[in-house]
Design a protein around this motif. Structure first.
Motif: not given
Length: 505
Positions: A482-488
């Motif tokens: 979820w962290r990288n989904r938020f970043y993207v």
């Protein structure tokens, strides 16, 4: 980054290296409590052996009664990470050996080259994928390369990475395994063409994308220097992509978008001189429907991408030569022509499948040795299975990793997790791959979506903005954390509102 390993006295005396999100190097807490004692032991042992450093060949010994069986995974790509994510750590200890401490979400890697996404958005730490590696006493991550496999003794020989630092000597150590999974992927194929490795940039790792971005921005700034000749300016601003597969086409699309939306606004003096050329020996996107391929060519041409059909024969520092003698000068050369087996895979004394891959059966096993499995781009079915070699795709590797993790979990539950203890265990249903379709973005808010199981099968295929929206939505949901989904999502939003970041850092 480096890793030091010494288990002469205690299995808990381990040094592991992790790179945190800020990019700094952090040592495992297990190391911090034993560093002073380990230094003393190393000095004593080195003195006792008259300069012969026996610690260079120590490591993790065979598991004992009361300890969990050990699964050793070589590699941190799609296959290896999906396996580690699914492995039951109440049954097994997991040890990962890889030259990188993260997984790269390769479908979005091309977007990082031009600043659409930031690099951290496509890198997922191994410790996030399998938390047991950070907290379980028998599970580790080692920043190292495997140099040799000894299948008879159930051991692998490893050598740590030193990031090219002359002050650090590579540390050699052994790891005993109960189950070994070779998932070390493949390397970019150069077909033996002279000059490719020295002059071209591949697009498989985050550091490749970083190098492409730095080179592209450097050429843009150098081309605006007073006194530079017109020919040299054109060469610096000529970006050449070799390979018309999904990676090459997506990078060409991202690059053309970058030129249209950002370069022409912020580098007005050179906006008419920057060009993109895509070189392919046959047809681009050969796995896609003919209608989709024609659409992709039409849209890329509108974006200013020039197609050249030809075979590269030689690569010089500032130009490449095609089979018909044509010379193509370039300032940036990106090589994306497929993959082949790595030197490590070629060196293994194991049966090989087509293309030099490690030969496996329908259960991902290497038939000639016990307790060794191979998944991902480094493996392929033996001809005796009668099955065709699967393509080197992320979805293939991911599904193989998921299948093998479930298989190893079942073996462990049947008390076959120890070395040489699974010979009589029924393995169940063999692996079956079903193609879920292909997608590729071509820039200008357009993409291709092909949901057919094969090129000749019937199914849904579409193009345009709707396909682009499906492409982005699908990959956003496939990003692991979820962290990288938020970043993207945030990167996409800021790029849409403010444009791409063109800082050369």
């Amino acid at each position: 980054m480096f890793l030091i390993k010494n288990l002469a006295r205690s299995r808990s005396s381990v040094v592991t290296g992790f790179r945190n999100p800020a990019g700094s190097f952090t040592l495992s807490s297990r190391f911090c409590t034993t560093l002073h004692q380990q230094q003393k032991e190393t000095q004593i042992q080195s003195t006792a052996t008259n300069g012969v450093d026996r610690n260079q060949y120590e490591g993790l010994g065979p598991t004992r009664e009361g300890e969990k069986p050990r699964v050793v995974v070589l590699g941190s790509g799609w296959a290896g990470c999906r396996l580690m994510k699914g492995i039951d750590t109440s049954i097994y200890d997991v040890v990962c050996v890889s030259p990188r401490n993260h997984m790269v979400f390769t479908p979005l890697l091309a977007s990082t080259c031009v600043g659409t996404l930031e690099f951290r958005s496509v890198a997922e730490p191994i410790s996030s994928i399998q938390p047991a590696i950070s907290r379980e006493p028998g599970s580790y991550f080692f920043l190292a390369n495997c140099s040799r496999l000894d299948a008879e003794t159930h051991e692998i020989h490893c050598e740590t990475l030193t990031d090219g630092l002359d002050t650090l000597k590579p540390w050699k150590f052994k790891i005993a395994y109960d189950k070994l999974v070779v998932a070390c992927g493949a390397e970019a194929s150069t077909f033996g063409i002279q000059g490719v490795i020295e002059n071209a940039i591949f697009l498989r790792e985050v550091h490749h994308a970083q190098e492409i971005r730095r080179r592209l921005l450097l050429n843009l700034m150098l081309s605006d220097t007073p006194g530079i000749s017109k020919e040299e300016k054109k060469r610096l601003l000529h970006c050449v992509v070799v390979g018309g597969g999904p990676t090459g086409v997506e990078f060409s699309g991202e690059l053309s978008d970058f030129i249209i939306k950002d370069v022409r606004q912020r580098y007005a003096h050179v906006k008419d001189d920057i060009h993109v050329t895509l070189i392919e020996a046959k047809d681009i996107l050969s796995s896609f429907d003919d209608r989709l391929r024609r659409y992709a060519i039409k849209q890329l041409n509108k974006s200013g991408v020039r197609f050249v059909r030809g075979i590269v024969k030689d690569v010089k520092p500032q130009k490449l030569i095609l089979d018909d003698g044509t010379e193509v000068p370039y300032g940036l050369l990106v090589w994306s022509t497929g993959v082949g087996p790595s030197p490590f895979v070629r060196s293994l004394d194991l049966p090989k499948g087509p293309g030099g891959r490690i030969g496996i059966d329908e259960w991902m096993r290497v038939p000639s040795v016990q307790d060794v499995f191979a998944i991902g781009d480094c493996s392929g079915y033996l001809e005796t299975t009668g099955k065709p070699t699967l393509p080197a795709l992320a979805q293939v590797a991911e599904r193989e990793g998921k299948y093998l993790s479930n298989l190893l979990n079942e073996i462990g539950k049947a008390h076959g997790g120890r070395a040489n203890s699974a010979k009589e265990i029924e393995l169940g249903v063999p692996f079956v791959y079903k193609h879920m379709g292909s997608m590729a973005t071509i820039g200008r808010y357009k993409a291709l979506v092909d949901l057919r199981e094969s090129k000749d099968a019937k199914g849904i295929s579409m193009t345009g903005f709707v396909s682009w929206f499906i492409w982005r939505s699908a990959y956003l949901t496939r990003v692991i954390s979820w962290r990288n989904r938020f970043y993207v999502a945030i990167n996409w939003f800021t790029t849409f509102v403010f444009g791409r970041d063109i800082s050369r850092i």
